[in-house]
Design a protein around this motif. Structure first.
Motif, PDB file in Angstrom:
ATOM      1  N   ILE A  14       0.858  -1.484   0.191  1.00 42.80           N
ATOM      2  CA  ILE A  14       0.201   0.081   0.037  1.00 42.80           C
ATOM      3  C   ILE A  14       0.670   1.137  -0.475  1.00 42.80           C
ATOM      4  N   ALA A  15       0.669   2.385  -0.894  1.00 38.63           N
ATOM      5  CA  ALA A  15       1.433   3.199  -1.182  1.00 38.63           C
ATOM      6  C   ALA A  15       0.862   4.195   0.448  1.00 38.63           C
ATOM      7  N   PHE A  16       1.946   5.303   0.670  1.00 38.80           N
ATOM      8  CA  PHE A  16       1.090   5.889   1.147  1.00 38.80           C
ATOM      9  C   PHE A  16       1.947   7.379   0.745  1.00 38.80           C
ATOM     10  N   ILE A  17       3.180   7.365   0.046  1.00 39.99           N
ATOM     11  CA  ILE A  17       3.454   8.503  -1.576  1.00 39.99           C
ATOM     12  C   ILE A  17       2.641   7.614  -2.794  1.00 39.99           C
ATOM     13  N   LYS A  18       1.692   8.173  -3.495  1.00 48.09           N
ATOM     14  CA  LYS A  18       1.296   7.789  -4.752  1.00 48.09           C
ATOM     15  C   LYS A  18       1.526   7.384  -6.046  1.00 48.09           C
ATOM     16  N   TYR A  19       1.637   6.491  -6.343  1.00 52.00           N
ATOM     17  CA  TYR A  19       2.057   6.685  -7.694  1.00 52.00           C
ATOM     18  C   TYR A  19       0.590   6.951  -8.908  1.00 52.00           C
ATOM     19  N   MET A  20       1.237   8.465  -8.756  1.00 51.75           N
ATOM     20  CA  MET A  20      -0.474   8.548  -9.988  1.00 51.75           C
ATOM     21  C   MET A  20      -0.117   9.195 -11.024  1.00 51.75           C
ATOM     22  N   GLY A  21      -0.066   8.636 -11.963  1.00 51.32           N
ATOM     23  CA  GLY A  21       0.463   9.312 -13.641  1.00 51.32           C
ATOM     24  C   GLY A  21       1.363   8.482 -14.073  1.00 51.32           C
ATOM     25  N   GLY A 177       4.732  -5.738 -16.193  1.00 48.53           N
ATOM     26  CA  GLY A 177       3.074  -6.022 -16.215  1.00 48.53           C
ATOM     27  C   GLY A 177       1.925  -5.822 -15.542  1.00 48.53           C
ATOM     28  N   SER A 178       2.814  -4.757 -13.743  1.00 53.36           N
ATOM     29  CA  SER A 178       1.842  -3.732 -13.174  1.00 53.36           C
ATOM     30  C   SER A 178       2.892  -2.990 -12.688  1.00 53.36           C
ATOM     31  N   GLY A 179       2.124  -2.050 -13.032  1.00 55.06           N
ATOM     32  CA  GLY A 179       3.653  -0.681 -12.081  1.00 55.06           C
ATOM     33  C   GLY A 179       4.085  -1.093 -11.050  1.00 55.06           C
ATOM     34  N   SER A 180       2.717  -0.962  -9.478  1.00 60.29           N
ATOM     35  CA  SER A 180       3.197  -1.066  -8.241  1.00 60.29           C
ATOM     36  C   SER A 180       3.800  -2.141  -8.080  1.00 60.29           C
ATOM     37  N   SER A 181       3.358  -2.997  -8.965  1.00 58.58           N
ATOM     38  CA  SER A 181       3.747  -4.532  -8.256  1.00 58.58           C
ATOM     39  C   SER A 181       5.799  -4.634  -7.820  1.00 58.58           C
ATOM     40  N   CYS A 182       5.955  -3.719  -8.947  1.00 62.98           N
ATOM     41  CA  CYS A 182       7.688  -3.354  -8.194  1.00 62.98           C
ATOM     42  C   CYS A 182       8.301  -2.861  -6.722  1.00 62.98           C
ATOM     43  N   ARG A 183       7.024  -2.472  -6.289  1.00 64.93           N
ATOM     44  CA  ARG A 183       7.441  -2.115  -4.758  1.00 64.93           C
ATOM     45  C   ARG A 183       6.863  -3.614  -3.590  1.00 64.93           C
ATOM     46  N   SER A 184       6.484  -4.707  -4.362  1.00 63.96           N
ATOM     47  CA  SER A 184       6.278  -5.948  -4.191  1.00 63.96           C
ATOM     48  C   SER A 184       7.114  -6.689  -3.903  1.00 63.96           C
ATOM     49  N   SER A 222     -11.251   2.137 -13.739  1.00 63.73           N
ATOM     50  CA  SER A 222      -9.857   1.293 -13.836  1.00 63.73           C
ATOM     51  C   SER A 222      -8.288   2.131 -13.031  1.00 63.73           C
ATOM     52  N   SER A 223      -7.602   1.677 -12.540  1.00 67.25           N
ATOM     53  CA  SER A 223      -6.506   2.258 -11.470  1.00 67.25           C
ATOM     54  C   SER A 223      -5.634   3.163 -13.502  1.00 67.25           C
ATOM     55  N   SER A 224      -5.419   2.059 -14.477  1.00 65.90           N
ATOM     56  CA  SER A 224      -5.051   2.383 -15.544  1.00 65.90           C
ATOM     57  C   SER A 224      -5.906   3.600 -16.095  1.00 65.90           C
ATOM     58  N   ALA A 226      -7.461   6.226 -14.051  1.00 64.60           N
ATOM     59  CA  ALA A 226      -6.801   7.005 -13.045  1.00 64.60           C
ATOM     60  C   ALA A 226      -5.229   7.643 -13.475  1.00 64.60           C
ATOM     61  N   HIS A 227      -4.639   6.523 -14.050  1.00 65.57           N
ATOM     62  CA  HIS A 227      -3.437   7.263 -14.578  1.00 65.57           C
ATOM     63  C   HIS A 227      -3.551   8.368 -15.492  1.00 65.57           C
ATOM     64  N   GLN A 228      -3.759   8.264 -16.602  1.00 69.26           N
ATOM     65  CA  GLN A 228      -4.725   9.239 -18.027  1.00 69.26           C
ATOM     66  C   GLN A 228      -5.758  10.166 -17.408  1.00 69.26           C
ATOM     67  N   GLU A 272      -4.729  14.348  -1.327  1.00 69.56           N
ATOM     68  CA  GLU A 272      -4.407  14.829  -2.994  1.00 69.56           C
ATOM     69  C   GLU A 272      -4.508  14.221  -4.190  1.00 69.56           C
ATOM     70  N   MET A 273      -4.669  12.840  -4.178  1.00 67.93           N
ATOM     71  CA  MET A 273      -4.910  11.854  -5.065  1.00 67.93           C
ATOM     72  C   MET A 273      -6.146  11.964  -5.587  1.00 67.93           C
ATOM     73  N   HIS A 274      -6.758  11.778  -4.022  1.00 69.07           N
ATOM     74  CA  HIS A 274      -8.565  11.665  -4.790  1.00 69.07           C
ATOM     75  C   HIS A 274      -8.997  13.311  -4.755  1.00 69.07           C
ATOM     76  N   MET A 313      -5.896   5.294   1.597  1.00 66.39           N
ATOM     77  CA  MET A 313      -6.601   5.347   0.616  1.00 66.39           C
ATOM     78  C   MET A 313      -5.974   5.212  -0.452  1.00 66.39           C
ATOM     79  N   ASP A 314      -6.525   3.957  -1.321  1.00 69.43           N
ATOM     80  CA  ASP A 314      -5.890   3.379  -2.703  1.00 69.43           C
ATOM     81  C   ASP A 314      -7.012   3.843  -3.518  1.00 69.43           C
ATOM     82  N   ALA A 315      -6.856   4.044  -4.702  1.00 70.00           N
ATOM     83  CA  ALA A 315      -7.754   4.171  -5.481  1.00 70.00           C
ATOM     84  C   ALA A 315      -8.950   3.430  -5.833  1.00 70.00           C
ATOM     85  N   GLY A 316      -9.746   3.283  -4.366  1.00 68.59           N
ATOM     86  CA  GLY A 316     -11.185   2.461  -3.898  1.00 68.59           C
ATOM     87  C   GLY A 316     -11.927   3.356  -3.081  1.00 68.59           C
TER      88      GLY A 316
HETATM   89  O1  PMV Z   1       0.110  -0.308 -10.390  1.00 67.68           O
HETATM   90  P1  PMV Z   1      -1.318   0.402 -11.141  1.00 67.68           P
HETATM   91  O2  PMV Z   1      -1.062   1.060 -12.211  1.00 67.68           O
HETATM   92  O3  PMV Z   1      -2.389  -0.912 -10.379  1.00 67.68           O
HETATM   93  O4  PMV Z   1      -1.661   1.398  -9.789  1.00 67.68           O
HETATM   94  C1  PMV Z   1      -1.638   1.683  -8.636  1.00 67.68           C
HETATM   95  C2  PMV Z   1      -2.235   2.570  -8.631  1.00 67.68           C
HETATM   96  C3  PMV Z   1      -2.595   3.074  -6.732  1.00 67.68           C
HETATM   97  O5  PMV Z   1      -2.551   2.340  -5.763  1.00 67.68           O
HETATM   98  C4  PMV Z   1      -4.069   4.605  -6.668  1.00 67.68           C
HETATM   99  C5  PMV Z   1      -1.458   4.556  -5.441  1.00 67.68           C
HETATM  100  C6  PMV Z   1       0.183   3.178  -5.943  1.00 67.68           C
HETATM  101  O6  PMV Z   1       0.739   4.354  -5.154  1.00 67.68           O
HETATM  102  O7  PMV Z   1       0.033   1.480  -5.145  1.00 67.68           O
END
Ligand code: PMV
Length: 357
Positions: A14-21, A177-184, A222-224, A226-228, A272-274, A313-316
């Motif tokens: 879960i991001a505390f500083i969000k990846y958005m865009g 494959g999925s941006g935020s997966s790299c942080r896992s 979807s988050s995709s 939202a990124h746009q 801010e993200m919301h 909160m995430d995008a949800g």
């Molecule tokens: O990895 P994606 O494309 O599902 O984007 C995740 C976007 C947020 O969950 C809203 C924020 C984040 O940093 O995880």
């Protein structure tokens, strides 16, 4: 028929500083750095079985991975993959095949990708539980595949355990494959900047995590998307300008073990993200009336002292809480007393993806 299997575990984050865009849509390069907390039990397991004497190909098998070897006795849910999802995973498998060659060769680990692949996967949370499965499932799939394609498995495990750069390179493949997966791939505190992912220095106690499930409906945006869409908000550029300072602040607070201020920054950040969602030119919102009810209930406790909950909160529509481990039971009782009509998920501090066997 001779085959070999690899089983990988990857938690959600879960991001505390969000990846958005996104700065680069095709390669999932973020417009801004992000910082996340790695979960533990809310996770995915992916088993890759390579059948050696069969033509190269892939099938997604409708069975659970071999859970006998999974020590944590959690309930498992098999994802029902739609055709679109199967296409997305199949495309990613091709990418992993291609990209893992260089990574494995550069660490002298050997590469062997011939054979038929059977994929079995499971999550420890059901669909619609307010936890995005894409981060954990892409991380587990990527790790399991790279391990499958490696011919020196013993050495792989040592390098993966000890060399953060190797792990970063696998995380980079997963990001495609999925941006935020790299942080896992790391934990508990993780920073993702451009292509690179690494653990963050901190002096924080272990945290307990709760998700209050106020709404289980599938997301309409979807988050995709939202990124746009966020790029059309008049506040988007200002957010990018302020980001370096915000990131520096939270990293300083993590190093100082300053829960009070992390709590304050995390609140401001998800708001801010919301706000970007609410002010994009096709305005949209994930909030439900219940979301606002919970947020106004918790707000007076945010950023007060070292016992403050961290809220995000995430995008949800659902709300995530983090609290010092020793206050876990007390906080859970408080949540249950106040919101006994909502389901609560519970988790703890995690260290990132790993090979089980
Ligand atoms: O990895 P994606 O494309 O599902 O984007 C995740 C976007 C947020 O969950 C809203 C924020 C984040 O940093 O995880």
């Amino acid at each position: 028929m001779s085959y070999e299997t690899s089983l990988a575990y990857a938690p959600s984050n879960i991001a505390f500083i969000k990846y958005m865009g996104k700065a680069d849509q095709a390669n999932n390069i973020p417009s801004n750095p992000s910082l996340s907390f790695t979960l533990n039990d809310l996770c995915s397991y992916v088993e890759v079985r390579k059948v050696k004497n069969m033509k190269t190909g892939v099938s997604f098998v409708k069975e659970l991975p071999n859970i006998n070897v999974i020590n944590n006795a959690a309930q498992l849910y098999r994802p029902q993959l739609s055709n679109v999802e199967i296409k997305r995973f199949t495309h990613h498998i091709d990418k992993v095949k291609e990209k893992s060659l260089d990574v494995l060769e550069s660490f002298h680990l050997g590469h062997e990708s011939e054979g038929f692949l059977e994929i079995r996967s499971a999550n420890t949370f059901p669909l619609g539980a307010g936890i995005a499965s894409s981060a954990s499932s892409f991380a587990a799939l990527t790790l399991s595949l790279v391990y499958t394609f490696c011919s020196n498995k013993e050495k792989f495990l040592k390098v993966y355990e000890n060399d953060l750069n190797f792990r970063n390179l696998i995380a980079q493949i997963s990001r495609l494959g999925s941006g935020s997966s790299c942080r896992s791939f790391f934990g508990p505190w993780v920073k993702w900047v451009g292509e690179d992912v690494f653990p963050v220095k901190h002096d924080f106690p272990n945290l307990a995590h709760f998700v209050l499930l106020v709404n289980k409906d599938p997301k309409k945006v979807s988050s995709s998307q939202a990124h746009q869409l966020v790029k059309t908000s008049p506040f988007y550029q200002t957010r990018l300008l302020n980001m370096p300072e915000k990131l520096k602040q939270i990293e300083d607070y993590l190093k100082a073990g300053d829960i009070k201020n992390v709590s304050a920054v995390a609140w401001a950040e998800f708001m801010e993200m919301h706000s970007l969602f609410h002010t994009s030119n096709q305005s949209f919102s994930y909030w439900k009336p219940e979301t606002l009810e919970v947020l106004s209930w918790i707000h007076p406790s945010v950023g007060v002292d070292q016992s403050s909950p961290i809220v995000t909160m995430d995008a949800g529509a659902n709300i995530h809480f983090f609290i010092r481990n020793e206050m876990k039971e007390l906080f859970k009782e408080k949540l249950q007393r106040q919101f006994n009509r909502f389901e609560i998920l519970e988790d703890s501090t995690g260290l990132g993806a790993k090979i089980i066997c």
